[in-house]
Write a protein that holds these residues in place. Structure first.
Motif, PDB file in Angstrom:
ATOM      1  N   ALA A 258       0.828  -1.202   0.000  1.00  0.00           N
ATOM      2  CA  ALA A 258       0.000   0.000   0.000  1.00  0.00           C
ATOM      3  C   ALA A 258       0.867   1.259   0.000  1.00  0.00           C
ATOM      4  N   SER A 259       1.935   1.239   0.797  1.00  0.00           N
ATOM      5  CA  SER A 259       2.841   2.395   0.836  1.00  0.00           C
ATOM      6  C   SER A 259       3.517   2.603  -0.508  1.00  0.00           C
ATOM      7  N   LEU A 260       3.934   1.509  -1.130  1.00  0.00           N
ATOM      8  CA  LEU A 260       4.568   1.631  -2.439  1.00  0.00           C
ATOM      9  C   LEU A 260       3.575   2.124  -3.483  1.00  0.00           C
ATOM     10  N   GLY A 261       2.304   1.731  -3.320  1.00  0.00           N
ATOM     11  CA  GLY A 261       1.284   2.236  -4.226  1.00  0.00           C
ATOM     12  C   GLY A 261       1.150   3.744  -4.148  1.00  0.00           C
ATOM     13  N   ARG A 262       1.369   4.288  -2.940  1.00  0.00           N
ATOM     14  CA  ARG A 262       1.259   5.737  -2.764  1.00  0.00           C
ATOM     15  C   ARG A 262       2.390   6.488  -3.460  1.00  0.00           C
ATOM     16  N   VAL A 263       3.531   5.839  -3.654  1.00  0.00           N
ATOM     17  CA  VAL A 263       4.663   6.517  -4.312  1.00  0.00           C
ATOM     18  C   VAL A 263       4.881   6.002  -5.730  1.00  0.00           C
ATOM     19  N   ALA A 264       3.978   5.122  -6.189  1.00  0.00           N
ATOM     20  CA  ALA A 264       4.198   4.482  -7.493  1.00  0.00           C
ATOM     21  C   ALA A 264       4.293   5.485  -8.629  1.00  0.00           C
ATOM     22  N   ALA A 265       3.429   6.504  -8.610  1.00  0.00           N
ATOM     23  CA  ALA A 265       3.435   7.476  -9.706  1.00  0.00           C
ATOM     24  C   ALA A 265       4.770   8.206  -9.776  1.00  0.00           C
ATOM     25  N   GLY A 266       5.287   8.597  -8.611  1.00  0.00           N
ATOM     26  CA  GLY A 266       6.576   9.287  -8.597  1.00  0.00           C
ATOM     27  C   GLY A 266       7.707   8.392  -9.039  1.00  0.00           C
TER      28      GLY A 266
ATOM     29  N   ARG B 101      16.088  -5.693  10.796  1.00  0.00           N
ATOM     30  CA  ARG B 101      15.702  -6.065   9.437  1.00  0.00           C
ATOM     31  C   ARG B 101      15.498  -4.758   8.663  1.00  0.00           C
ATOM     32  N   ALA B 102      16.424  -4.459   7.761  1.00  0.00           N
ATOM     33  CA  ALA B 102      16.455  -3.150   7.099  1.00  0.00           C
ATOM     34  C   ALA B 102      15.162  -2.855   6.363  1.00  0.00           C
ATOM     35  N   THR B 103      14.601  -3.843   5.676  1.00  0.00           N
ATOM     36  CA  THR B 103      13.384  -3.618   4.901  1.00  0.00           C
ATOM     37  C   THR B 103      12.256  -3.130   5.791  1.00  0.00           C
ATOM     38  N   ARG B 104      12.135  -3.687   6.970  1.00  0.00           N
ATOM     39  CA  ARG B 104      11.027  -3.321   7.856  1.00  0.00           C
ATOM     40  C   ARG B 104      11.209  -1.919   8.439  1.00  0.00           C
ATOM     41  N   ILE B 105      12.431  -1.569   8.793  1.00  0.00           N
ATOM     42  CA  ILE B 105      12.664  -0.211   9.293  1.00  0.00           C
ATOM     43  C   ILE B 105      12.463   0.796   8.161  1.00  0.00           C
ATOM     44  N   ALA B 106      12.859   0.435   6.935  1.00  0.00           N
ATOM     45  CA  ALA B 106      12.599   1.308   5.784  1.00  0.00           C
ATOM     46  C   ALA B 106      11.100   1.495   5.582  1.00  0.00           C
ATOM     47  N   GLN B 107      10.338   0.437   5.793  1.00  0.00           N
ATOM     48  CA  GLN B 107       8.878   0.521   5.668  1.00  0.00           C
ATOM     49  C   GLN B 107       8.303   1.481   6.700  1.00  0.00           C
ATOM     50  N   VAL B 108       8.784   1.402   7.929  1.00  0.00           N
ATOM     51  CA  VAL B 108       8.331   2.310   8.982  1.00  0.00           C
ATOM     52  C   VAL B 108       8.648   3.748   8.602  1.00  0.00           C
ATOM     53  N   LEU B 109       9.879   3.992   8.147  1.00  0.00           N
ATOM     54  CA  LEU B 109      10.288   5.344   7.776  1.00  0.00           C
ATOM     55  C   LEU B 109       9.451   5.865   6.617  1.00  0.00           C
ATOM     56  N   LEU B 110       9.198   5.017   5.624  1.00  0.00           N
ATOM     57  CA  LEU B 110       8.365   5.416   4.489  1.00  0.00           C
ATOM     58  C   LEU B 110       6.973   5.819   4.971  1.00  0.00           C
ATOM     59  N   ASN B 111       6.386   5.030   5.871  1.00  0.00           N
ATOM     60  CA  ASN B 111       5.063   5.364   6.416  1.00  0.00           C
ATOM     61  C   ASN B 111       5.080   6.703   7.146  1.00  0.00           C
ATOM     62  N   LEU B 112       6.104   6.919   7.961  1.00  0.00           N
ATOM     63  CA  LEU B 112       6.159   8.149   8.756  1.00  0.00           C
ATOM     64  C   LEU B 112       6.313   9.376   7.867  1.00  0.00           C
ATOM     65  N   VAL B 113       7.143   9.277   6.835  1.00  0.00           N
ATOM     66  CA  VAL B 113       7.347  10.421   5.939  1.00  0.00           C
ATOM     67  C   VAL B 113       6.082  10.707   5.130  1.00  0.00           C
ATOM     68  N   LEU B 114       5.436   9.656   4.614  1.00  0.00           N
ATOM     69  CA  LEU B 114       4.211   9.867   3.844  1.00  0.00           C
ATOM     70  C   LEU B 114       3.092  10.413   4.725  1.00  0.00           C
ATOM     71  N   ASN B 115       3.001   9.927   5.976  1.00  0.00           N
ATOM     72  CA  ASN B 115       1.998  10.468   6.904  1.00  0.00           C
ATOM     73  C   ASN B 115       2.268  11.936   7.200  1.00  0.00           C
ATOM     74  N   ALA B 116       3.549  12.280   7.369  1.00  0.00           N
ATOM     75  CA  ALA B 116       3.903  13.682   7.614  1.00  0.00           C
ATOM     76  C   ALA B 116       3.494  14.542   6.425  1.00  0.00           C
TER      77      ALA B 116
END
Length: 411
Positions: free
Chosen positions: A181-189, A289-304
């Motif tokens: 879902a997060s990747l879907g939000r940045v897919a266009a970019g 686990r780098a992928t999971r922390i990256a996922q958290v960071l992606l969520n936080l930045v998109l929410n911001a």
């Protein structure tokens, strides 16, 4: 014959239990039967009630406790096992004789011998204690230890263990769905960042071939070099995308590099609302686990970004900072939006709580983000800034292995 208690029916029809307390006696050369009766009706009634309670307890144990999918055991004040259900025995893969009377640390080395024993804490502080750990047989467990109410059986604590395998599997599926879902939000970019250099490569290579045919190799080389640069841009985008998509095992991660890579993906969406900046302290590492922390960071930045009103990107900023704080490695995401209203601040990490239900929000993002961070041994917290905006802080145990090795080699 031994004197035994026996029922005696009284004239009113009620039953009296009596015990003869004397038998044949020799008095003045004659043998007489002397019998005095002791009323033990109350004792018999008490014994009958106790037997009934024991019977009822056994029925409840067999009907409820033995049918639990969780493992339950009772421990005495010396933390020795008193009783356990069949699930408990099956999970330990030991016989009843091997378990009975054992102390908790003999049965749960990982739980009781390597950290404050939850049985000891529950008994001493009279409170519920919850721990999660992987058993020596690889079963992920959540163990709850309760102080037992006052009783005459010697039971001091109640041990209840739940198998987390299905819960973790479900959580992993939710994490994967949230990641998509997060990747879907940045897919266009992301598509834009790939399409532009790809289009240039498509144009540059035919032009290079044409220049070669015209005997103009220098121009052909220039086109090829630019195509190589464009291809490298595509490769970098895909590598950054892979850092968020591909699940990886736990390893030592440089948080600055992880932030840079993730922000390149997040910025495609976030820069429509605000400038995205970072302040990265070197050498801040954590074993995660780098992928999971990256996922958290992606969520936080998109929410911001979503918290910031549209149309004024130049005057708003999202800043991501990495730094050390004692034995913790921190990632802080700060925005200049309105902040989180006090009325909902206590609920933002609850599952399915969202203020964007009409805009596609599921209410799982922050809950999953906190869950992920806690699984990595850290915490995710929030506070509002006095000057406006919100700060979300990911705190992880700082990895000091490299420092320890460096100090050892220096000594």
């Amino acid at each position: 014959e031994p004197l035994a208690r026996r029922p005696h029916r009284r004239k009113d029809g009620s039953l009296l239990w009596v015990v003869p307390v004397a038998g044949p006696q020799s008095i003045l050369g004659e043998t007489l039967i002397v019998s005095a009766l002791q009323d033990v009706t109350a004792l018999v009634s008490a014994e009958e009630r106790a037997a009934f309670e024991r019977s009822r307890g056994e029925v409840l144990w067999e009907g409820a406790v033995e049918r639990l999918g969780s493992a339950l055991a009772l421990f005495d004040s010396e933390r020795r096992i008193v009783r356990m259900n069949r699930t408990f025995v099956q999970w330990l893969k030991l016989s009843d004789e091997q378990i009975a009377g054992k102390r908790c640390e003999e049965l749960f080395l990982r739980m009781c011998a390597t950290q404050p024993c939850p049985h000891a804490v529950a008994a001493a502080e009279q409170r519920r204690v919850v721990v999660e750990f992987d058993s020596s047989r690889g079963r992920p467990l959540r163990v709850e230890v309760f102080p037992a109410p006052a009783n005459e059986t010697g039971v001091a604590t109640v041990h209840l263990a739940h198998d987390l395998s299905e819960e973790r599997a479900m959580r992993s599926r939710l994490v994967a769905a949230d990641r998509l879902a997060s990747l879907g939000r940045v897919a266009a970019g992301v598509a834009h960042e790939v399409n532009n250099p790809a289009a240039f490569v498509t144009l540059a290579l035919p032009l290079a071939r044409e220049r070669i045919g015209q005997g103009r190799p220098a121009e052909a080389v220039a086109f090829i070099d630019e195509a190589i640069t464009a291809t490298a841009q595509i490769t970098e985008v895909m590598r950054d995308l892979g850092g968020v998509v591909r699940e990886r095992p736990r390893a030592v991660v440089d948080l600055a590099a992880l932030v840079e890579s993730t922000l390149r993906i997040a910025s495609y969406e976030a820069e429509t609302r605000a400038r995205v900046e970072h302040v990265l302290e070197a050498g801040v590492t954590a074993e995660v686990r780098a992928t999971r922390i990256a996922q958290v960071l992606l969520n936080l930045v998109l929410n911001a970004a979503q918290a910031i009103p549209e149309g004024d990107a130049e005057h708003h900023c999202i800043e991501v900072r990495t730094r050390r704080a004692g034995d913790q490695a921190l990632i802080e995401v700060t925005d200049t939006g309105p902040g989180v209203p006090e009325s909902i601040a206590a609920r933002i990490f609850e599952p399915f709580f969202t203020t964007r239900s009409g805009l596609g929000g599921t209410g799982l993002g922050l809950w999953l983000s906190r869950t992920i961070v806690e699984e990595e041994g850290g915490t995710l917290t929030h506070r509002n800034r006095a000057e406006g905006g919100a700060v979300f802080t990911v705190s992880l145990p700082l990895y000091r292995g490299a420092e320890a090795e460096t100090r050892a080699s220096a000594e």
